[in-house]
Design an enzyme around this catalytic site. Structure first.
Site, PDB file in Angstrom:
ATOM      1  N   ASP A 168       1.904  -8.938  -9.111  1.00 31.59           N
ATOM      2  CA  ASP A 168       1.093  -8.249  -8.052  1.00 31.59           C
ATOM      3  C   ASP A 168      -0.265  -8.962  -8.065  1.00 31.59           C
ATOM      4  O   ASP A 168      -0.743  -9.793  -8.513  1.00 31.59           O
ATOM      5  CB  ASP A 168       0.729  -6.900  -8.892  1.00 31.59           C
ATOM      6  CG  ASP A 168      -0.258  -5.812  -8.056  1.00 31.59           C
ATOM      7  OD1 ASP A 168      -0.087  -5.551  -6.988  1.00 31.59           O
ATOM      8  OD2 ASP A 168      -1.334  -5.476  -8.835  1.00 31.59           O
ATOM      9  N   LEU A 169      -1.041  -8.402  -6.762  1.00 32.37           N
ATOM     10  CA  LEU A 169      -2.083  -9.051  -6.431  1.00 32.37           C
ATOM     11  C   LEU A 169      -3.495  -8.202  -6.857  1.00 32.37           C
ATOM     12  O   LEU A 169      -4.025  -8.396  -7.924  1.00 32.37           O
ATOM     13  CB  LEU A 169      -2.556  -9.292  -4.935  1.00 32.37           C
ATOM     14  CG  LEU A 169      -1.571 -10.433  -4.347  1.00 32.37           C
ATOM     15  CD1 LEU A 169      -1.805 -10.439  -2.664  1.00 32.37           C
ATOM     16  CD2 LEU A 169      -1.877 -11.645  -4.924  1.00 32.37           C
ATOM     17  N   ASP A 198      -0.167  -3.742 -12.547  1.00 32.37           N
ATOM     18  CA  ASP A 198      -1.041  -2.695 -13.128  1.00 32.37           C
ATOM     19  C   ASP A 198      -1.080  -1.578 -12.700  1.00 32.37           C
ATOM     20  O   ASP A 198      -1.902  -0.370 -13.209  1.00 32.37           O
ATOM     21  CB  ASP A 198      -2.480  -3.326 -12.662  1.00 32.37           C
ATOM     22  CG  ASP A 198      -3.063  -2.889 -11.337  1.00 32.37           C
ATOM     23  OD1 ASP A 198      -2.248  -3.349 -10.423  1.00 32.37           O
ATOM     24  OD2 ASP A 198      -4.108  -2.473 -11.092  1.00 32.37           O
ATOM     25  N   THR A 217       3.008  -7.487  -3.469  1.00 30.27           N
ATOM     26  CA  THR A 217       1.901  -6.568  -3.239  1.00 30.27           C
ATOM     27  C   THR A 217       1.815  -5.507  -2.359  1.00 30.27           C
ATOM     28  O   THR A 217       2.954  -5.639  -1.420  1.00 30.27           O
ATOM     29  CB  THR A 217       0.719  -7.948  -2.852  1.00 30.27           C
ATOM     30  OG1 THR A 217      -0.411  -7.082  -2.209  1.00 30.27           O
ATOM     31  CG2 THR A 217       1.158  -8.402  -1.515  1.00 30.27           C
ATOM     32  N   GLY A 218       1.009  -4.756  -2.263  1.00 28.10           N
ATOM     33  CA  GLY A 218       0.827  -3.585  -1.344  1.00 28.10           C
ATOM     34  C   GLY A 218       0.215  -4.082  -0.058  1.00 28.10           C
ATOM     35  O   GLY A 218       0.156  -3.330   1.036  1.00 28.10           O
ATOM     36  N   ASN A 272       2.404   1.508  -7.730  1.00 31.33           N
ATOM     37  CA  ASN A 272       3.406   0.719  -7.036  1.00 31.33           C
ATOM     38  C   ASN A 272       4.133  -0.563  -7.435  1.00 31.33           C
ATOM     39  O   ASN A 272       4.893  -1.099  -7.031  1.00 31.33           O
ATOM     40  CB  ASN A 272       2.696   0.222  -5.624  1.00 31.33           C
ATOM     41  CG  ASN A 272       1.469  -0.620  -5.821  1.00 31.33           C
ATOM     42  OD1 ASN A 272       1.089  -0.961  -6.956  1.00 31.33           O
ATOM     43  ND2 ASN A 272       1.385  -1.115  -4.990  1.00 31.33           N
TER      44      ASN A 272
END
Length: 296
Positions: A7-8, A236, A41-42, A239
């Site tokens: 994730d970012l 984290d 990522t979102g 999502n």
């Protein structure tokens, strides 16, 4: 070969939305050793690409918009796909969100639309929330939404119209009122043609039905002919949950939401202390130690 799905925001990115030199070095070492570093990522794909480019990180497959966008290359074949929400559903969602007077970002393939007065209105509502709700922290709210406010590719326009809603990849909704967000989530969950996620305490993200990082990870691993048991997900927030549920191993950041920590295989350092580098450099030794402790 292992595939690390990372994730970012809150994970690879520090609070200032940069990637540390230690994290960059760890990524490049894993790539040199033949592993695949995938970004999940979102954020929009063009936003994620911009971040990676600025930090000289190359060759990463990308899952963007929580799985609604895929960009990667298998051998010499470039795969680029996006899944938009049904236009009628988009109009229905947008109309309802407007009725609730919410801050809305509309993700398209090449830009993010935002009505020009939306940010000022959002900050004004946050100020009001501080007066109405003693438990509300204005500073915490502002810190938590910096990723949304500072995204690459945001295009302010006077008014979002029906024509702008024909190929919506994602709606990003932000509000300082968490009770309102819960109400909106309940309402939107009744629409079968969309899926809902969140990357923070003050936002909701709406995509087409069936879209998630987990489903996208299944697609990518299939194309790369990698078993899911050979994937490691690092994240984290909510999502990332679907990704944790399908990956062979999951690593929660120290700053992660408790619901994520509870299902993770183990925990690494936080995003401001090179937690990704710690996970990449120490895997699988730290995993083995964690499993030993669990079995005691």
């Amino acid at each position: 070969m292992k595939l690390f799905a990372i994730d970012l925001d809150g994970t690879l990115l520090k609070s200032d939305h940069t990637i540390s030199a230690e994290n960059v070095s760890a990524i490049k070492k894993r790539q040199k050793d033949g592993d695949i570093i995938l970004i999940a990522t979102g954020r929009a794909s063009f936003d994620a690409q911009n971040i990676l480019r600025k930090h000289h990180v190359h060759g990463c497959p990308i899952i963007a918009s929580n799985g609604a966008e895929l960009q990667y290359k298998v051998n010499e074949n470039s795969i680029r796909s996006s899944t938009s929400i049904d236009p009628q559903t988009s109009e229905k969602i947008f109309r309802y969100l407007n009725e609730e007077e919410l801050y809305i970002q509309v993700y398209l393939e090449d830009k993010i639309l935002l009505e020009s007065d939306a940010t000022d209105t959002l900050l004004s509502r946050a100020t009001n929330e501080k007066v109405l709700n003693r438990s509300f922290s204005y500073d915490t709210f502002i810190h938590s939404i910096q990723a949304q406010l500072g995204q690459y590719g945001v295009h302010p326009i006077d008014l979002i119209t029906k024509n702008d809603l024909s190929k919506v990849i994602k709606f990003m909704i932000v509000s300082p009122n968490q009770s309102l967000l819960k109400k909106v989530e309940r309402r939107l969950s009744m629409i079968n043609s969309c899926s809902i996620s969140s990357s923070g305490a003050y936002n909701l993200e709406v995509m087409s039905a069936g879209i998630s990082k987990g489903e996208a990870l299944k697609k990518v691993t299939s194309d790369y002919e990698i078993e899911l048991r050979d994937t490691i997900a690092i994240g984290d927030n909510q999502n990332d949950l679907s990704m944790f549920q399908v990956a062979g191993c999951s690593i929660a950041m120290k700053n992660a939401d408790e619901s994520i920590k509870n299902i993770a295989t183990y925990e690494t350092l936080d995003h401001n202390h090179n937690g990704v580098a710690n996970a990449l450099n120490d895997y699988p030794s730290n995993l083995i130690e964690r499993l030993k402790r669990v079995n005691i």
